[in-house]
Design an enzyme around this catalytic site. Structure first.
Site, mmCIF file in Angstrom:
data_model
loop_
_atom_site.group_PDB
_atom_site.id
_atom_site.type_symbol
_atom_site.label_atom_id
_atom_site.label_comp_id
_atom_site.label_asym_id
_atom_site.label_seq_id
_atom_site.Cartn_x
_atom_site.Cartn_y
_atom_site.Cartn_z
ATOM 1 N N LEU A 130 0.849 -1.203 0.000
ATOM 2 C CA LEU A 130 0.000 0.000 0.000
ATOM 3 C C LEU A 130 0.882 1.250 0.000
ATOM 4 O O LEU A 130 0.453 2.326 0.397
ATOM 5 C CB LEU A 130 -0.954 -0.012 1.198
ATOM 6 C CG LEU A 130 -1.895 -1.225 1.273
ATOM 7 C CD1 LEU A 130 -2.720 -1.196 2.563
ATOM 8 C CD2 LEU A 130 -2.840 -1.274 0.067
ATOM 9 N N SER A 133 6.462 3.071 1.489
ATOM 10 C CA SER A 133 7.720 3.786 1.206
ATOM 11 C C SER A 133 7.449 5.138 0.551
ATOM 12 O O SER A 133 8.021 6.151 0.956
ATOM 13 C CB SER A 133 8.670 2.922 0.378
ATOM 14 O OG SER A 133 8.147 2.677 -0.901
ATOM 15 N N GLU A 165 13.135 6.794 -4.913
ATOM 16 C CA GLU A 165 12.854 5.362 -5.068
ATOM 17 C C GLU A 165 13.761 4.746 -6.152
ATOM 18 O O GLU A 165 14.355 3.695 -5.964
ATOM 19 C CB GLU A 165 11.379 5.225 -5.468
ATOM 20 C CG GLU A 165 10.773 3.883 -5.232
ATOM 21 C CD GLU A 165 10.478 3.633 -3.765
ATOM 22 O OE1 GLU A 165 10.920 2.593 -3.291
ATOM 23 O OE2 GLU A 165 9.825 4.457 -3.090
ATOM 24 N N ASP A 177 2.580 5.747 -7.309
ATOM 25 C CA ASP A 177 2.434 5.777 -5.851
ATOM 26 C C ASP A 177 2.668 7.179 -5.303
ATOM 27 O O ASP A 177 1.870 7.700 -4.518
ATOM 28 C CB ASP A 177 3.418 4.800 -5.191
ATOM 29 C CG ASP A 177 3.210 3.379 -5.678
ATOM 30 O OD1 ASP A 177 2.165 3.107 -6.301
ATOM 31 O OD2 ASP A 177 4.102 2.544 -5.455
HETATM 32 C C1 GLA Z 1 4.279 -0.524 -7.678
HETATM 33 C C2 GLA Z 1 5.067 0.633 -8.288
HETATM 34 C C3 GLA Z 1 4.159 1.498 -9.163
HETATM 35 C C4 GLA Z 1 3.376 0.645 -10.169
HETATM 36 C C5 GLA Z 1 2.739 -0.548 -9.491
HETATM 37 C C6 GLA Z 1 2.102 -1.501 -10.463
HETATM 38 O O1 GLA Z 1 3.338 -0.032 -6.790
HETATM 39 O O2 GLA Z 1 5.636 1.428 -7.288
HETATM 40 O O3 GLA Z 1 4.918 2.479 -9.815
HETATM 41 O O4 GLA Z 1 4.205 0.238 -11.220
HETATM 42 O O5 GLA Z 1 3.658 -1.288 -8.704
HETATM 43 O O6 GLA Z 1 1.024 -0.899 -11.091
#
Ligand code: GLA
Length: 391
Positions: A130, A133, A165, A177
């Site tokens: 979720l 990070s 990241e 994210d």
């Molecule tokens: C992770 C990555 C995102 C995305 C998802 C898959 O959460 O951090 O950037 O690629 O996987 O949709």
């Protein structure tokens, strides 16, 4: 409850740092409604911020020391370094996320004049996919923005989070994210075009339904997952397709264009990966249209198709996520269910009639325990705001 939490955080801050009262900041976690593994393929995603997240209590210091403490990793104690030594350090463990933000914000020209004391506390289940990070990154970013009175465009902050990241932690993730967490809006999903960063808020009005988060309790770590392998496979497909179509990303292809040209992708496996990226992007655009029309049933079908594609073509689900989602599909009052996030463990979501939620949780929970041998955990999701100071 909430006031009590804030008070506890303040008094822990005081006991640890003896540096007076701190200011309190919050950044959420996220779920993704649909549009999975499309962000790094130049496609669309449709995430929202949730009300679980990361709190930070912070205050400037008079010297240039940075002292960080997490109530989630108490055994690591206070992690301390100087503003002049912002290099990745394995021993600094979770604190590398805030450290990376400090480093890249400074490098971007933002003036961070003194050190800080910061206490972190997160209530996002750890390793649940979720985005704990990205939540630490953004809560740190907003904290630095406010403490040092910086003028930062929010999308720039989002990009710095992604850079941490990618370049500091070494995970090759996309922008979804950090964007969802930086830009989230209560009650709304965000349809984001990851190629152009054009975005649109969409109210999530699900009538008498709730979004249930189902945690497999199988930890997933991006760094050691097959995430980077999937990215490489999509790159490979793109390169091969570029010999016949003029595109910069898989997200530019319609389903028809893909079908006509897919034969240039030599490996059948790579072809499946690209198919997912193309079809999932189109599903995501359609999902917003259905939502706008108020056709929640059609939205739910797209959500189900997304899971099937992630299971069969992209192959990022695994037995834990499949067990939860397939059990969810069998329950009365379920509009749709799918894995959310990177996959390989972590969480799934289901849209469930409010009056069926209890029996849903019991029944899916029992099936999971029987088959997998340990419990799944269920939460009712609330869609909250993005990263902010709590005043
Ligand atoms: C992770 C990555 C995102 C995305 C998802 C898959 O959460 O951090 O950037 O690629 O996987 O949709």
């Amino acid at each position: 409850m909430y006031q009590q939490l804030l008070q506890t955080l303040q008094s822990s801050f005081h006991d640890l740092f003896h540096n007076g009262e701190g200011r309190i900041f919050f950044a959420p976690g996220r779920i993704n409604l649909i549009g999975e593994h499309t962000d790094y393929n130049g496609g669309h995603v449709f995430p929202c911020a949730i009300t679980f997240g990361t709190y930070a209590v912070a205050k400037q210091r008079e010297d240039n020391l940075v002292r960080l403490y997490s109530m989630n990793f108490e055994d690591k104690g206070i992690i301390e370094f100087s503003l002049d030594e912002l290099e990745y350090n394995k021993k600094h463990d979770w604190a590398n996320y805030p450290k990376g933000m400090l480093k890249f914000m400074k490098e971007a020209g933002f003036s961070i004049a003194t050190g800080v004391d910061v206490l972190y506390y997160g209530n996002i289940p750890n390793g649940a996919g979720l985005s704990s990070s990205a939540s630490i990154e953004l809560v740190t970013g907003v904290m630095l923005e406010k403490l040092f009175k910086l003028t930062i465009d929010r999308i720039e902050l989002v990009k710095i989070g992604k850079k941490v990241e990618n370049e500091f932690i070494g995970v090759n993730s996309g922008i979804m994210d950090q964007f969802a967490i930086g830009m989230g809006k209560e009650g709304n999903g965000i349809l984001l075009d990851c190629q152009t960063l054009a975005y649109e808020y969409a109210p999530i009005e699900l009538d008498n339904k709730k979004i249930i988060i189902m945690n497999t309790n199988k930890r997933r770590e991006l760094a050691d997952s097959k995430y980077n392998e999937r990215r490489d496979e999509c790159e490979q497909a793109l390169t091969e397709l570029q010999s016949v179509v003029n595109i910069q990303s898989l997200g530019e292809l319609s389903e028809e264009e893909f079908e006509v040209n897919k034969h240039v992708i030599a490996s059948p496996v790579v072809q499946k990966r690209a198919k997912h990226a193309v079809y999932e992007n189109q599903r995501t655009i359609k999902a917003l249209q259905e939502l706008k029309l108020g056709d929640i049933a059609a939205f739910g079908l797209l959500v189900n198709q997304s899971h099937i594609s992630l299971r069969d073509d992209y192959e990022v689900t695994g037995i834990e996520l499949d067990t939860l989602v397939e059990a969810a599909w069998e329950q009365p009052g379920v509009t749709g269910a799918r894995m959310t996030g990177a996959g390989f463990g972590g969480c799934a979501i289901a849209i469930v009639d409010t009056d069926q939620v209890d029996s849903f949780i019991k029944s899916v929970g029992d099936t999971y325990k029987d088959k997998i041998g340990y419990d799944a955990t269920f939460y009712v999701a609330s869609i909250g705001n993005g990263a902010q100071e709590i005043i």
